[in-house]
Design a protein around this motif. Structure first.
Motif, PDB file in Angstrom:
ATOM      1  N   ARG A 200       0.821  -1.220   0.000  1.00 47.40           N
ATOM      2  CA  ARG A 200       0.000   0.000   0.000  1.00 47.40           C
ATOM      3  C   ARG A 200       0.853   1.267   0.000  1.00 47.40           C
ATOM      4  NH1 ARG A 200      -5.268  -0.951   1.459  1.00 47.40           N
ATOM      5  NH2 ARG A 200      -5.570   1.114   0.574  1.00 47.40           N
ATOM      6  N   GLU A 201       2.030   1.213   0.660  1.00 45.55           N
ATOM      7  CA  GLU A 201       2.889   2.400   0.725  1.00 45.55           C
ATOM      8  C   GLU A 201       4.361   1.989   0.701  1.00 45.55           C
ATOM      9  OE1 GLU A 201       2.116   4.749   4.174  1.00 45.55           O
ATOM     10  OE2 GLU A 201       0.092   5.343   3.548  1.00 45.55           O
ATOM     11  N   LEU A 202       5.201   2.877   0.152  1.00 45.26           N
ATOM     12  CA  LEU A 202       6.652   2.763   0.256  1.00 45.26           C
ATOM     13  C   LEU A 202       7.174   4.048   0.883  1.00 45.26           C
ATOM     14  CD1 LEU A 202       7.647   1.253  -3.232  1.00 45.26           C
ATOM     15  CD2 LEU A 202       7.337   0.041  -1.068  1.00 45.26           C
ATOM     16  N   ASP A 203       7.806   3.932   2.033  1.00 45.04           N
ATOM     17  CA  ASP A 203       8.315   5.098   2.760  1.00 45.04           C
ATOM     18  C   ASP A 203       7.250   6.181   2.925  1.00 45.04           C
ATOM     19  OD1 ASP A 203      10.798   4.401   3.627  1.00 45.04           O
ATOM     20  OD2 ASP A 203      11.888   5.261   1.930  1.00 45.04           O
ATOM     21  N   GLY A 204       6.029   5.769   3.197  1.00 43.78           N
ATOM     22  CA  GLY A 204       4.945   6.712   3.426  1.00 43.78           C
ATOM     23  C   GLY A 204       4.297   7.246   2.172  1.00 43.78           C
ATOM     24  N   THR A 205       4.784   6.854   0.997  1.00 46.37           N
ATOM     25  CA  THR A 205       4.193   7.301  -0.265  1.00 46.37           C
ATOM     26  C   THR A 205       3.151   6.285  -0.715  1.00 46.37           C
ATOM     27  OG1 THR A 205       6.233   8.399  -0.954  1.00 46.37           O
ATOM     28  CG2 THR A 205       4.652   7.862  -2.678  1.00 46.37           C
ATOM     29  N   PRO A 206       1.900   6.708  -0.952  1.00 43.65           N
ATOM     30  CA  PRO A 206       0.865   5.764  -1.400  1.00 43.65           C
ATOM     31  C   PRO A 206       1.242   5.108  -2.724  1.00 43.65           C
ATOM     32  CG  PRO A 206      -0.118   7.840  -0.673  1.00 43.65           C
ATOM     33  CD  PRO A 206       1.366   8.073  -0.734  1.00 43.65           C
ATOM     34  N   ILE A 207       0.973   3.811  -2.826  1.00 45.58           N
ATOM     35  CA  ILE A 207       1.226   3.046  -4.040  1.00 45.58           C
ATOM     36  C   ILE A 207      -0.113   2.487  -4.533  1.00 45.58           C
ATOM     37  CG2 ILE A 207       2.501   1.123  -5.063  1.00 45.58           C
ATOM     38  CD1 ILE A 207       4.290   3.398  -4.153  1.00 45.58           C
ATOM     39  N   PRO A 208      -0.842   3.253  -5.342  1.00 45.58           N
ATOM     40  CA  PRO A 208      -2.164   2.801  -5.783  1.00 45.58           C
ATOM     41  C   PRO A 208      -2.118   1.730  -6.865  1.00 45.58           C
ATOM     42  CG  PRO A 208      -1.666   4.928  -6.746  1.00 45.58           C
ATOM     43  CD  PRO A 208      -0.567   4.634  -5.773  1.00 45.58           C
ATOM     44  N   ASP A 209      -1.007   1.659  -7.638  1.00 52.52           N
ATOM     45  CA  ASP A 209      -0.931   0.686  -8.725  1.00 52.52           C
ATOM     46  C   ASP A 209       0.535   0.422  -9.074  1.00 52.52           C
ATOM     47  OD1 ASP A 209      -0.065   2.906 -10.268  1.00 52.52           O
ATOM     48  OD2 ASP A 209      -2.120   3.355 -10.869  1.00 52.52           O
ATOM     49  N   ARG A 210       0.753  -0.471 -10.037  1.00 55.23           N
ATOM     50  CA  ARG A 210       2.122  -0.860 -10.386  1.00 55.23           C
ATOM     51  C   ARG A 210       2.905   0.293 -10.998  1.00 55.23           C
ATOM     52  NH1 ARG A 210       3.134  -2.824 -15.753  1.00 55.23           N
ATOM     53  NH2 ARG A 210       1.390  -2.425 -17.165  1.00 55.23           N
ATOM     54  N   HIS A 211       2.211   1.236 -11.676  1.00 53.28           N
ATOM     55  CA  HIS A 211       2.900   2.382 -12.260  1.00 53.28           C
ATOM     56  C   HIS A 211       3.514   3.257 -11.164  1.00 53.28           C
ATOM     57  CE1 HIS A 211       0.969   1.176 -15.956  1.00 53.28           C
ATOM     58  NE2 HIS A 211      -0.216   1.327 -15.406  1.00 53.28           N
ATOM     59  N   ALA A 212       2.756   3.455 -10.095  1.00 55.32           N
ATOM     60  CA  ALA A 212       3.261   4.261  -8.978  1.00 55.32           C
ATOM     61  C   ALA A 212       4.451   3.585  -8.316  1.00 55.32           C
ATOM     62  CB  ALA A 212       2.149   4.500  -7.953  1.00 55.32           C
ATOM     63  N   LEU A 213       4.412   2.266  -8.208  1.00 63.29           N
ATOM     64  CA  LEU A 213       5.529   1.558  -7.583  1.00 63.29           C
ATOM     65  C   LEU A 213       6.795   1.675  -8.425  1.00 63.29           C
ATOM     66  CD1 LEU A 213       5.525  -1.756  -5.689  1.00 63.29           C
ATOM     67  CD2 LEU A 213       7.126  -1.489  -7.574  1.00 63.29           C
ATOM     68  N   SER A 214       6.677   1.462  -9.749  1.00 62.54           N
ATOM     69  CA  SER A 214       7.869   1.532 -10.597  1.00 62.54           C
ATOM     70  C   SER A 214       8.425   2.945 -10.662  1.00 62.54           C
ATOM     71  CB  SER A 214       7.555   1.019 -12.001  1.00 62.54           C
ATOM     72  OG  SER A 214       6.621   1.850 -12.673  1.00 62.54           O
ATOM     73  N   THR A 215       7.544   3.957 -10.672  1.00 62.07           N
ATOM     74  CA  THR A 215       8.001   5.343 -10.696  1.00 62.07           C
ATOM     75  C   THR A 215       8.711   5.714  -9.404  1.00 62.07           C
ATOM     76  OG1 THR A 215       6.308   6.095 -12.250  1.00 62.07           O
ATOM     77  CG2 THR A 215       7.232   7.752 -10.783  1.00 62.07           C
ATOM     78  N   TYR A 216       8.168   5.283  -8.259  1.00 56.45           N
ATOM     79  CA  TYR A 216       8.804   5.591  -6.980  1.00 56.45           C
ATOM     80  C   TYR A 216      10.191   4.962  -6.903  1.00 56.45           C
ATOM     81  CZ  TYR A 216       9.729   6.183  -2.050  1.00 56.45           C
ATOM     82  OH  TYR A 216      10.321   6.544  -0.865  1.00 56.45           O
ATOM     83  N   LEU A 217      10.304   3.701  -7.269  1.00 60.00           N
ATOM     84  CA  LEU A 217      11.602   3.037  -7.218  1.00 60.00           C
ATOM     85  C   LEU A 217      12.605   3.696  -8.158  1.00 60.00           C
ATOM     86  CD1 LEU A 217      10.637  -0.759  -7.095  1.00 60.00           C
ATOM     87  CD2 LEU A 217      11.422   0.684  -5.211  1.00 60.00           C
ATOM     88  N   ALA A 218      12.126   4.095  -9.360  1.00 62.21           N
ATOM     89  CA  ALA A 218      13.029   4.653 -10.366  1.00 62.21           C
ATOM     90  C   ALA A 218      13.526   6.043 -10.006  1.00 62.21           C
ATOM     91  CB  ALA A 218      12.326   4.692 -11.727  1.00 62.21           C
ATOM     92  N   LEU A 219      12.670   6.870  -9.438  1.00 64.04           N
ATOM     93  CA  LEU A 219      13.007   8.288  -9.234  1.00 64.04           C
ATOM     94  C   LEU A 219      13.394   8.638  -7.805  1.00 64.04           C
ATOM     95  CD1 LEU A 219      10.302  10.124 -11.386  1.00 64.04           C
ATOM     96  CD2 LEU A 219      12.555   9.269 -12.071  1.00 64.04           C
ATOM     97  N   GLU A 220      13.006   7.817  -6.841  1.00 65.48           N
ATOM     98  CA  GLU A 220      13.194   8.202  -5.439  1.00 65.48           C
ATOM     99  C   GLU A 220      14.164   7.305  -4.677  1.00 65.48           C
ATOM    100  OE1 GLU A 220      11.967  10.982  -4.585  1.00 65.48           O
ATOM    101  OE2 GLU A 220      10.571  11.263  -6.257  1.00 65.48           O
TER     102      GLU A 220
END
Length: 369
Positions: free
Chosen positions: A319-339
């Protein structure tokens, strides 16, 4: 030299098509090579139309956009050698950015500027996971300046232009808008996805790959990498490009964060099959042995049939990575790639058996392709 590899200073030779035979094998380092040229684009005419705002963008950007000619390209099906082509743009005083897939199967690459000048190149680095590559150039015309990269992330509806060489038609421009952001493009044969991809309706065709997608200020918002169909084109975001390219210039490679899971976005069918109160997050479908997620996250234990689909059941739902909501797989891949970067420890919030849990895990780097 059989193909372009990420080892530093692999030599790309030949200043023009006429010199290809002279550099077969290219075992010996060669002197810098460039050939002056000419182009109809530089001819002054008195009867030009007024144009538009896009004309001004074109005039400001086009000198910095190059045609990329790749020689010794091997057809994976027939083994025959041929020639490929794409686009690129000047990133700094001596480096041109293009797509990894443009140069990946070739032995040598030349660039031609819009004034007609040709230059030989040296591979600075390439990264298959972002489809980006950097070529160090032997020659930059005095009138050519690096393009600026966007600091702000693009928004849907923003006007953009794609500039490059579709089908080898040098100096072409198409206009449109940004149709979507934070896309994830799956590469089935490679078992990974390109993260943080921009979607546009500006016409993108073979040969545009590696060229810039620019805003109305002539700033690069993305590096064009493919066309997906009618009125759909894609570009690697400036945000990801600005993380990857400096590393390619400095070391020849870039390490992406690797979680080590298979996943699926929680849609209505997944939520129903897993008794979830909301269709949000990503369900873990597999965990790679020895990866960052191994021993931390649990995958689905079975599947059920729903409306003709196999739906995973029993896996952790992130549901979240480091407090950032992960609503779908796009959000997860973007968070890992940029943050994140390999070696970072992140906090993962997930649902397991109806209970919300939090665990820390330390990210790995993507294994070699």
């Amino acid at each position: 030299m059989s193909d372009f590899r990420p080892d530093r200073r692999s030599f790309l030779a030949a200043a023009s098509a006429g010199l290809v035979g002279a550099i077969a094998g290219c075992a010996e380092p060669r002197a810098e090579q460039s050939i002056k040229g000419d182009s109809s684009a530089t001819i002054d005419r008195d009867d030009l139309a007024d144009g538009s705002a896009f004309t001004d963008i074109y005039d400001a950007v086009i000198d910095s956009v190059t045609q990329v000619r790749v020689f010794g390209v091997t057809d994976p099906n027939t083994g025959a050698e041929g020639r490929g082509q794409g686009s690129g743009f000047l990133y700094d005083d001596s480096h041109v950015v293009t797509n990894d897939h443009v140069i990946a199967n070739g032995e040598a690459a030349d660039l031609q500027y819009t004034n007609g000048d040709w230059t030989s190149t040296t591979l600075a680095g390439r990264d298959a996971h972002s489809d980006l590559a950097v070529l160090e150039v032997d020659h930059v015309p005095e009138t050519v300046t690096p393009l600026s990269m966007a600091d702000e992330r693009p928004v849907v509806g923003q006007q953009v232009a794609a500039i490059g060489n579709p089908y080898g038609l040098a100096g072409s421009m198409s206009a449109g808008i940004i149709s979507g952001v934070n896309r994830t493009l799956t590469v089935p044969e490679r078992q990974f996805s390109f993260p943080n991809v921009i979607q546009t309706d500006a016409a993108v065709n073979p040969g545009n790959s590696g060229g810039p997608l620019v805003d109305l200020d002539g700033t690069v918002v993305g590096v064009i990498n493919s066309g997906g169909g009618d009125n759909i084109g894609f570009a690697i975001s400036a945000a990801l490009t600005e993380r990857v390219v400096p590393a390619l210039i400095e070391t020849g490679e870039y390490d992406h964060s690797y979680l080590g899971i298979g996943l699926r976005t929680v849609d209505r069918l997944v939520a129903d099959a897993n008794d979830l109160s909301a269709a949000a997050g990503v369900i873990v479908t597999a965990v790679i042995d020895g990866s960052a997620a191994d021993g931390v996250l649990e995958p689905a234990t079975r599947t059920v049939q729903r409306r003709g689909e196999r739906i995973p059941v029993g896996g952790d739902v992130i549901r979240e990575l480091d407090g950032t909501p992960i609503p779908d797989r796009h959000a997860l891949s973007t968070y890992l790639a940029l943050e994140t970067s390999p070696g970072d420890t992140i906090e993962v919030q997930f649902l397991r058996n109806g209970r919300l849990r939090t665990r820390d895990l330390t990210l790995d780097a993507w294994p070699p392709i």
